[in-house]
Design a protein around this motif. Sequence first.
Motif, short mmCIF file in Angstrom:
data_model
loop_
_atom_site.label_atom_id
_atom_site.label_comp_id
_atom_site.label_asym_id
_atom_site.label_seq_id
_atom_site.Cartn_x
_atom_site.Cartn_y
_atom_site.Cartn_z
N ALA A 110 0.83 -1.25 -0.03
CA ALA A 110 -0.02 0.01 -0.05
C ALA A 110 0.92 1.17 -0.09
O ALA A 110 1.92 1.28 0.53
CB ALA A 110 -0.72 0.01 1.45
N ASN A 111 0.39 2.21 -0.59
CA ASN A 111 1.00 3.57 -0.64
C ASN A 111 0.67 4.23 0.71
O ASN A 111 -0.38 4.71 0.77
CB ASN A 111 0.63 4.44 -1.89
N LEU A 112 1.44 4.36 1.46
CA LEU A 112 1.13 4.83 2.95
C LEU A 112 0.86 6.40 2.80
O LEU A 112 0.03 6.82 3.76
CB LEU A 112 2.11 4.40 3.86
N ASP A 113 1.49 7.15 2.00
CA ASP A 113 1.30 8.46 1.85
C ASP A 113 -0.04 8.47 1.20
O ASP A 113 -0.93 9.78 1.73
CB ASP A 113 2.06 9.09 0.96
N ALA A 114 -0.55 7.60 0.34
CA ALA A 114 -2.15 7.84 -0.13
C ALA A 114 -3.27 7.70 0.93
O ALA A 114 -4.07 8.32 1.13
CB ALA A 114 -2.45 7.00 -1.36
N ILE A 115 -2.66 6.70 1.88
CA ILE A 115 -3.56 6.32 3.11
C ILE A 115 -3.57 7.59 3.69
O ILE A 115 -5.02 8.10 4.39
CB ILE A 115 -3.31 5.27 3.81
N ALA A 116 -2.51 8.24 4.23
CA ALA A 116 -2.60 9.33 5.14
C ALA A 116 -3.12 10.47 4.43
O ALA A 116 -3.97 11.33 5.19
CB ALA A 116 -1.08 9.88 5.40
N GLU A 117 -3.01 10.76 3.09
CA GLU A 117 -4.01 11.72 2.39
C GLU A 117 -5.18 11.38 2.58
O GLU A 117 -6.25 12.54 2.69
CB GLU A 117 -3.46 11.64 1.10
N ALA A 118 -5.68 10.41 2.25
CA ALA A 118 -7.20 10.12 2.50
C ALA A 118 -7.56 10.35 3.92
O ALA A 118 -8.80 10.91 4.17
CB ALA A 118 -7.50 8.52 2.10
N ILE A 119 -6.88 9.85 4.91
CA ILE A 119 -7.46 10.05 6.35
C ILE A 119 -7.18 11.79 6.66
O ILE A 119 -8.41 12.22 7.26
CB ILE A 119 -6.23 9.64 7.27
N ALA A 120 -6.50 12.36 5.98
CA ALA A 120 -6.40 13.98 6.32
C ALA A 120 -7.57 14.38 5.48
O ALA A 120 -8.15 15.52 6.04
CB ALA A 120 -5.08 14.48 6.00
N GLY A 121 -8.10 14.12 4.39
CA GLY A 121 -9.13 14.68 3.48
C GLY A 121 -10.55 14.32 4.26
O GLY A 121 -11.16 15.06 4.47
N LEU A 122 -10.44 13.26 5.15
CA LEU A 122 -11.61 12.94 6.00
C LEU A 122 -11.65 13.89 6.99
O LEU A 122 -12.80 14.49 7.53
CB LEU A 122 -11.57 11.48 6.64
N ALA A 123 -10.66 14.22 7.70
CA ALA A 123 -10.38 14.95 8.78
C ALA A 123 -10.78 16.37 8.35
O ALA A 123 -11.56 17.24 9.12
CB ALA A 123 -8.93 15.21 9.40
N ALA A 124 -10.47 16.99 7.03
CA ALA A 124 -10.84 18.05 6.65
C ALA A 124 -12.31 18.18 6.63
O ALA A 124 -12.86 19.45 6.69
CB ALA A 124 -9.96 18.46 5.47
N ALA A 125 -12.87 17.24 5.89
CA ALA A 125 -14.31 17.18 5.55
C ALA A 125 -14.99 17.37 6.91
O ALA A 125 -15.97 18.08 7.17
CB ALA A 125 -14.56 15.84 4.93
#
Length: 69
Positions: free
Chosen positions: A16-31
């Motif tokens: 898995a691309n751990l940076d992509a996972i972190a970006e998805a989680i950060a996007g959820l937090a921003a939402a």
Amino acid sequence: LRGLPLLQGARGAQPANLDAIAEAIAGLAAAALSLNGALRALEVNPLWVNGDQVEALDVLIVTETEPSK
């Protein structure tokens, strides 16, 4: 994180691309923050990951009609 071996490509799977996972989680937090206090619950189950692909397959968001102040 107990599931880390799975994210690293266990059983012959693509790592898995751990940076992509972190970006998805950060996007959820921003939402969540954009709801200005109206968020009561946010659930993502499952979060599907395949290499660089990250998708929230099922999401539940519960909000108040009037944000708390």
